[in-house]
Design a protein around this motif. Structure first.
Motif, PDB file in Angstrom:
ATOM      1  N   ALA A  97    -106.756  42.173-105.429  1.00 22.17           N
ATOM      2  CA  ALA A  97    -106.456  41.378-106.893  1.00 22.17           C
ATOM      3  C   ALA A  97    -105.833  40.041-105.862  1.00 22.17           C
ATOM      4  O   ALA A  97    -107.006  39.304-107.322  1.00 22.17           O
ATOM      5  CB  ALA A  97    -104.967  42.425-107.246  1.00 22.17           C
ATOM      6  N   LYS A  98    -106.221  39.592-105.115  1.00 25.09           N
ATOM      7  CA  LYS A  98    -106.085  38.191-104.396  1.00 25.09           C
ATOM      8  C   LYS A  98    -107.291  37.404-103.984  1.00 25.09           C
ATOM      9  O   LYS A  98    -106.963  36.984-103.465  1.00 25.09           O
ATOM     10  CB  LYS A  98    -105.020  38.143-102.937  1.00 25.09           C
ATOM     11  CG  LYS A  98    -105.136  39.054-102.364  1.00 25.09           C
ATOM     12  CD  LYS A  98    -104.403  39.378-101.344  1.00 25.09           C
ATOM     13  CE  LYS A  98    -104.492  40.951-100.074  1.00 25.09           C
ATOM     14  NZ  LYS A  98    -103.146  40.644-100.153  1.00 25.09           N
ATOM     15  N   ALA A  99    -108.219  38.232-103.937  1.00 26.64           N
ATOM     16  CA  ALA A  99    -109.997  37.728-104.216  1.00 26.64           C
ATOM     17  C   ALA A  99    -110.733  37.114-104.331  1.00 26.64           C
ATOM     18  O   ALA A  99    -110.227  37.059-106.353  1.00 26.64           O
ATOM     19  CB  ALA A  99    -111.102  38.409-103.307  1.00 26.64           C
ATOM     20  N   ASP A 100    -111.181  35.924-104.099  1.00 22.65           N
ATOM     21  CA  ASP A 100    -111.971  34.866-105.113  1.00 22.65           C
ATOM     22  C   ASP A 100    -113.206  35.565-105.330  1.00 22.65           C
ATOM     23  O   ASP A 100    -113.762  35.424-105.574  1.00 22.65           O
ATOM     24  CB  ASP A 100    -111.899  33.601-104.588  1.00 22.65           C
ATOM     25  CG  ASP A 100    -110.752  33.168-104.187  1.00 22.65           C
ATOM     26  OD1 ASP A 100    -110.020  32.439-105.357  1.00 22.65           O
ATOM     27  OD2 ASP A 100    -110.012  32.259-102.399  1.00 22.65           O
ATOM     28  N   GLY A 140    -107.435  36.949 -94.450  1.00 26.97           N
ATOM     29  CA  GLY A 140    -108.275  36.865 -94.859  1.00 26.97           C
ATOM     30  C   GLY A 140    -109.367  37.439 -93.907  1.00 26.97           C
ATOM     31  O   GLY A 140    -110.465  37.053 -93.991  1.00 26.97           O
ATOM     32  N   SER A 141    -109.638  38.914 -93.647  1.00 25.40           N
ATOM     33  CA  SER A 141    -110.452  38.913 -92.277  1.00 25.40           C
ATOM     34  C   SER A 141    -111.542  39.369 -92.913  1.00 25.40           C
ATOM     35  O   SER A 141    -112.632  39.532 -92.491  1.00 25.40           O
ATOM     36  CB  SER A 141    -109.759  40.327 -91.664  1.00 25.40           C
ATOM     37  OG  SER A 141    -109.567  41.230 -92.578  1.00 25.40           O
ATOM     38  N   ALA A 178    -122.658  37.958-103.595  1.00 28.74           N
ATOM     39  CA  ALA A 178    -120.971  37.526-103.272  1.00 28.74           C
ATOM     40  C   ALA A 178    -120.255  37.289-104.869  1.00 28.74           C
ATOM     41  O   ALA A 178    -120.924  36.238-105.536  1.00 28.74           O
ATOM     42  CB  ALA A 178    -121.130  35.979-103.024  1.00 28.74           C
ATOM     43  N   VAL A 179    -119.884  37.953-105.377  1.00 28.83           N
ATOM     44  CA  VAL A 179    -119.292  37.968-107.359  1.00 28.83           C
ATOM     45  C   VAL A 179    -118.146  37.432-107.005  1.00 28.83           C
ATOM     46  O   VAL A 179    -117.178  37.320-106.250  1.00 28.83           O
ATOM     47  CB  VAL A 179    -119.677  39.452-107.374  1.00 28.83           C
ATOM     48  CG1 VAL A 179    -119.144  39.608-109.055  1.00 28.83           C
ATOM     49  CG2 VAL A 179    -121.095  40.114-106.774  1.00 28.83           C
ATOM     50  N   PRO A 180    -118.370  36.285-108.215  1.00 29.31           N
ATOM     51  CA  PRO A 180    -116.735  35.853-108.324  1.00 29.31           C
ATOM     52  C   PRO A 180    -115.985  36.807-108.861  1.00 29.31           C
ATOM     53  O   PRO A 180    -116.724  37.462-109.257  1.00 29.31           O
ATOM     54  CB  PRO A 180    -117.376  34.492-108.510  1.00 29.31           C
ATOM     55  CG  PRO A 180    -118.719  34.164-108.486  1.00 29.31           C
ATOM     56  CD  PRO A 180    -118.975  36.107-108.141  1.00 29.31           C
ATOM     57  N   MET A 181    -114.930  36.891-108.434  1.00 33.72           N
ATOM     58  CA  MET A 181    -114.281  37.734-109.347  1.00 33.72           C
ATOM     59  C   MET A 181    -113.453  37.236-110.925  1.00 33.72           C
ATOM     60  O   MET A 181    -112.470  38.271-111.012  1.00 33.72           O
ATOM     61  CB  MET A 181    -112.777  38.608-108.105  1.00 33.72           C
ATOM     62  CG  MET A 181    -112.591  39.329-107.180  1.00 33.72           C
ATOM     63  SD  MET A 181    -113.850  40.545-106.875  1.00 33.72           S
ATOM     64  CE  MET A 181    -112.095  41.415-107.436  1.00 33.72           C
TER      65      MET A 181
END
Lengths: 316, 403, 316, 403
Positions: D173-176, D98-99, D198-201
């Motif tokens: 690939a795993k980001a929100d 989560g860094s 801040a773009v929702p994936m």
């Protein structure tokens, strides 16, 4: 350190002024430095000093390295501190005597070697059993080992008939060695910083193809790495002098070995970056090279690095 | 000192090894121990002693191998030059005091000089009758020759009046001639109008000021030229022409001069090891893995240098241009040796006092050599200059976008 | 070499064409290389080879390194040469079998390790007394050691019940080891050269702030040092293969240790210079990194460097 | 997995060592052996396992030390952050997944976000409910942001239409959410008109293509934005303003993120030595002088890094600007660790087969780490970029003649 009323910067400034003064009157170096109180910072108040920790002498030693002071200032400071309260200590503190330390040999072995400025110093500390003895250099014959540094040769002496003025027990000698480690680290960090600053100034002024040499990326990167190494060395020493979160003190050995390997790198590179100028005797960079190399061999940096590794291996 | 100079040189065509064997034998029989740095008798020679020794070497076929016989050379090839150099490298004799003449002025004169100049200068260089110094660098110029200021102006009578200042001039005080680089125009002309002269150092108006180097020697000097007037026959080649021809010669020289270096480094490494073995306190360090590995690396680096040099000789013998490849050897030998000398200095300094005389001799040698080696990455083009040349002329790396 | 009618350059060209061909048909690699005669250069004429010295296989190995051929070409060449005239040798020469060499273990120790491509090879040479034995890999179970290179793992095998196909006596084994040293030096020199050339091309095309990255002095100097190291390594190997003036042959050990330390430096630096690209699996530089590192450990470069130093010390 | 998160944090004001002691104790009691690389049980955690673990660390006071309590942080200072990091470094747990949220997006949002954005994003970062990725680099831009092409155009309804392509996006690939850097003008505007979102994936038009790295992992990805439309409340700060504020935040982050590194390196060195000791064939190598010296050097380098970081914390606590000093630590830690991993890989690879399970574990760890370390001198600004910054902003070396 920073909580105290006297900041290290102030000590560095005062030391710098005194050293410049001494360099303008080389015959009176010892007196000028003593009068400015440079030997007294870490000597107990009861014995005429300022009563501060050895870390307050760090800026003095660092400035001496940076300004290329040719006097055994580290030896004088730690001897004045270790022998505070004795007659010899008072003389060292006040500048009546010059002291040096033999980093090889012992009373038992019958010789002392690797003592900086021994041909002009008055007293010399030499190992004696698990402690050390301060001997009167008037009682022995000192030979100069001028191979590396003809102007400031190391000294070698046979110790038959040496007159002992005072002694340190094992604990006091260990304390002095820790002080020496700290202050030599500071001194060579200063030497590195001085060489770096001289190089940066020179290369900013030296013109080639219409621009200063400091515009060349290769030059800039050399200087950047010299800066990095020196900043790391200074931060490493600073850290070694601070307690950790649990109020435990830290080992100081890596501060010295790290300072030395950086200083050799930086001073050698500074000479290189000065081109032909760097190779002349006129440009004083070679004094720092000799000083740093003498300290490296006197304190056996290679063996110390190995010992640090061995200690880590044993503890892991 | 006197040496056997009544020598018949072997014919290399009949036996590839003969010339090298000759050099080895002659040196073994003639090189005095006082000229060997790893001997307890070693004594730095006076200028006269060095001249006598080098003149004898020349007579014995160990200098001037490739120079034509008509100019005092031996009329042989680079291969014999290399063979001799391997043997010269294998003994720790002092560096040549005549190298500016033999490796710089001589080849330049051979390339651009008049027949009269060749006849006058070349034999005297090999017999060590003329000592030369080099007047290229200037205080404000560095490796930027466009900033060269020393100016030569031709007078009505054909003679030239020279004004300017040179620096890093090795051996200026003892030189008979200076190979002097000047410009005939103004600084604004940059690379045009460069002109070289053979200037007699006793010409009025020349003043030499020695500069002490960090190893304590008078390694070089500043030379001032104030209204120095030389005859037109001191000119080497025509303006421009001479200089560009000289540039070509110099690039070959950079690749071929002091070819003995890796063999000399090997001899120094042997000296170091012998000295370490001679003192029990030092000898134990030869058991350490790090020391053995470092020596293994130095041997490896030396082999690489030997390879570079032997390949360059084979290529030149095959007629290939040497181009910028001298920069490879310069960069390589200077950094190899500088780092080797750091190691040698550290090894020999770990113990004090040293009781073995050989170790004491080695301590003197390697301490001075360590200090002197600081200059090796500086002179004849710094490491950065060599890297620039390799990037530009060997790798041909573009600095601009291709159209 | 240069006096012969076939020049090394011609061998390199022919090898390059064959390797590209093989890389376009990975399933048929061995056949393509055998057909092109790559295994036959240094095999005696009586036994179907070209009868040339091992130095004529140097361009083959160097080209294989440069083109990142993923096949045990060095092993195949030296085994075909060493076993020339035997049934196994003929099969190796003609490409009916793939051979590898175990650089750790022995028949006596009961295991073999550090054998490249052992999971796909047919026969493996393993130390046996002071000689060596060629064993049928069908007679033992080979485990993959895929830690460093999952795609081309090293092999490990227990040797109980190993079927021996042929043997080398001590002298022949020593000769093979010399051949291995030479050809691996050539292979890693090729790997370094390939990495250098790829980097130079990439940096000439990659634009930043309006100019190619190769315009930056720091980049140029990195590439210059990669070039220098590689030229030195190639010249060192070339020299090792030539007799001296007295027609004496030369030792080849430094040619390998020098080639390896240069190749590690060059390939690592090439990855760095490619930036993020260099760190992707897509860019094939990492194959060379793995190959070079595998050869380094298989041939124990560190121990060899130490042995070179020790030999010099003993002889001095 | 479940962890003790019912923790009362000590008050650092009353006892300087209390916070570090707390972190040490909590980790000793809660870190499972499966998450310790020097344990034979080690297993690379799944994303879910890592999220649960990091969320527990946060609750236990080991993440978000300096963030305000109102946004889910612990409201403490950099000094506690450092104390915790020393203990986090002392155990070989996997790097945070989560860094990007905690060390990049979070601080940027804290600096330039609206109150609504802070309330929405910050707590979810610390609880690991939102995973973030970073969209700064582009294929053609490298460190030259002037070449950035991803474009955001505001539409009549206030929403933004985004087109472009990002690369080196770890964990896309795993980001929100993606912290996305765009430009509102054209490339000709260079540094003007930069804008972050801040773009929702899961927004339509986003496509992620993983890139495999040389250590065999899907370490990063290319992310394509084709007519991606986001609402105006996805914008972080105003054009220009937001970006320059973010630059300041990022320079602090560069100096303070992953502060645990030297303590982690020390733990790795311990692991290496223990593994070498565990196999008799390897253990003998620990007697060699070169190995002992190299370990001594690594210890020295680690002490230097610790010193740099502790000094930076003291300076920042004293209110001093951090300036470009993050470049000193980046250059130093990356080259120290890269060279250390080379040594570790070589040491653990000298013997085969390895019979000790710990040595086998170490071989896996250090081989992968050696390969991964190739990236350390590349990402977050190459060593050359750091040298440029040090020369420019710390040494202030002039590139032009002074007037």
């Amino acid at each position: 350190m920073s909580d105290d009323s006297l900041s290290p910067e102030e000590f560095a400034e005062a030391a710098g002024a005194a050293i410049l003064d001494a360099q303008s009157r080389p015959e009176e170096t010892r007196d000028v430095l003593a009068e400015a109180g440079l030997f007294s910072v870490s000597v107990a108040e009861d014995h005429g000093g300022m009563g501060l920790g050895i870390e307050f002498s760090v800026p003095v030693a660092q400035t001496a390295g940076e300004k290329q002071l040719r006097f055994p200032v580290v030896e004088q400071i730690v001897l004045a501190r270790a022998f505070a309260g004795t007659e010899a200590g008072e003389a060292l503190l006040g500048g009546a005597l010059t002291g040096t330390i033999a980093f090889a040999g012992s009373l038992e072995a019958g010789f002392a070697a690797r003592a900086a400025f021994a041909t002009t110093a008055d007293v010399m500390l030499v190992a004696d059993g698990d402690g050390a003895a301060l001997i009167d250099l008037g009682s022995v014959t000192v030979e100069a080992d001028a191979t590396l540094d003809p102007e400031a040769p190391s000294g070698f002496a046979r110790l038959e008939g040496a007159k002992v003025l005072a002694r340190l027990d094992a604990a006091a000698y260990a304390g002095l060695k820790r002080d020496v480690t700290i202050l030599f680290a500071a001194f060579v960090n200063g030497a590195a910083e001085g060489a770096l600053n001289r190089s940066a100034d020179y290369l900013a002024q030296r013109v080639q193809f219409g621009r200063p040499l400091s515009a060349k990326q290769a030059v800039r990167h050399h200087l950047a790495r010299m800066k990095l190494g020196t900043e790391v060395a200074i931060a490493r020493l600073r850290r070694a002098l601070l307690d950790n979160e649990f109020a435990e003190s830290r080992a100081v050995e890596t501060a010295l070995t790290g300072a030395l390997s950086n200083a050799v790198f930086v001073v050698e590179k500074a000479i290189h970056l000065h081109g032909g100028m760097g190779f002349t005797e006129e440009l004083p960079l070679h004094y720092s090279l000799r000083d740093v190399r003498k300290i490296e061999t006197a304190l056996q940096a290679g063996a110390q690095t190995r010992a640090i590794g061995r200690a880590f291996i044993d503890a892991a | 000192m006197s040496f056997d100079t009544n020598v018949t040189l072997p014919d290399p065509a009949t036996d590839r090894g003969a010339f090298r064997a000759h050099a080895r034998k002659w040196l073994a029989e003639n090189l005095p121990s006082t000229l060997q740095a790893d001997s307890l008798d070693f004594k730095y020679p006076s200028l006269d002693e060095a001249r006598v020794w080098e003149a004898a070497m020349h007579k014995a076929g160990l200098w001037g191998m490739t120079w034509p016989k008509e100019y005092g050379g031996h009329g042989l090839t680079l291969r014999e030059h290399l063979a001799v150099n391997k043997e010269v490298g294998a003994v720790l004799m002092p560096e040549s005091v005549g190298s500016i003449g033999k490796e710089l002025a001589g080849p330049v004169i051979m390339a651009v000089g008049t027949e009269a100049q060749k006849n006058h200068f070349l034999p005297n260089i090999l017999t060590m009758s003329h000592m030369w110094c080099q007047g290229f660098s200037e205080p404000e110029a560095g490796s930027d020759l466009a900033r060269l200021r020393t100016r030569a102006v031709q007078q009505e009578d054909g003679s030239w009046r020279i004004n300017g200042q040179k620096i890093w001039t090795s051996g200026a005080a003892k030189a008979d001639y200076c190979l002097l680089l000047t410009r005939t125009g103004t600084v604004a002309d940059k690379h045009r109008g460069m002109l070289m002269f053979a200037v007699p150092m006793n010409t009025p108006g020349i003043r030499v000021v020695n500069i002490k180097s960090i190893d304590g020697k008078d390694s070089f000097a500043e030379v001032f030229f104030d209204d120095v007037v030389v005859a037109d026959d001191a000119r080497l080649g025509a303006p421009d022409e001479g200089w560009s021809a000289a540039i070509r010669v110099l690039s070959i020289e950079r690749a071929t001069n002091r070819m003995y270096r890796p063999w000399r480094f090997e001899a120094e490494l042997k000296f170091l090891v012998k000295a370490l073995k001679s003192d029990p306190d030092l000898a134990v360090k030869l058991e350490d893995a790090d020391v053995q590995k470092r020596i293994g690396q130095i041997v490896t680096e030396i082999d690489g240098l030997k390879g570079l040099i032997e390949r360059a000789v084979d290529q030149m013998m095959g007629g290939a241009p040497i181009g910028a490849r001298g920069s490879l050897s310069k960069l390589s030998w200077s950094e190899t040796h500088q780092s080797f000398m750091g190691f040698a200095y550290e090894m020999i300094s770990t113990v004090t006092p040293l009781n073995s005389p050989l170790a004491q001799r080695a301590k003197k040698h390697f301490t001075t050599a360590y200090l002197f080696a600081r200059a090796e990455t500086i002179y004849a083009g710094t490491s950065e200059v060599q890297c620039d040349i390799i990037a530009q002329r060997i790798l041909n790396l573009p600095t601009e976008l291709k159209a």
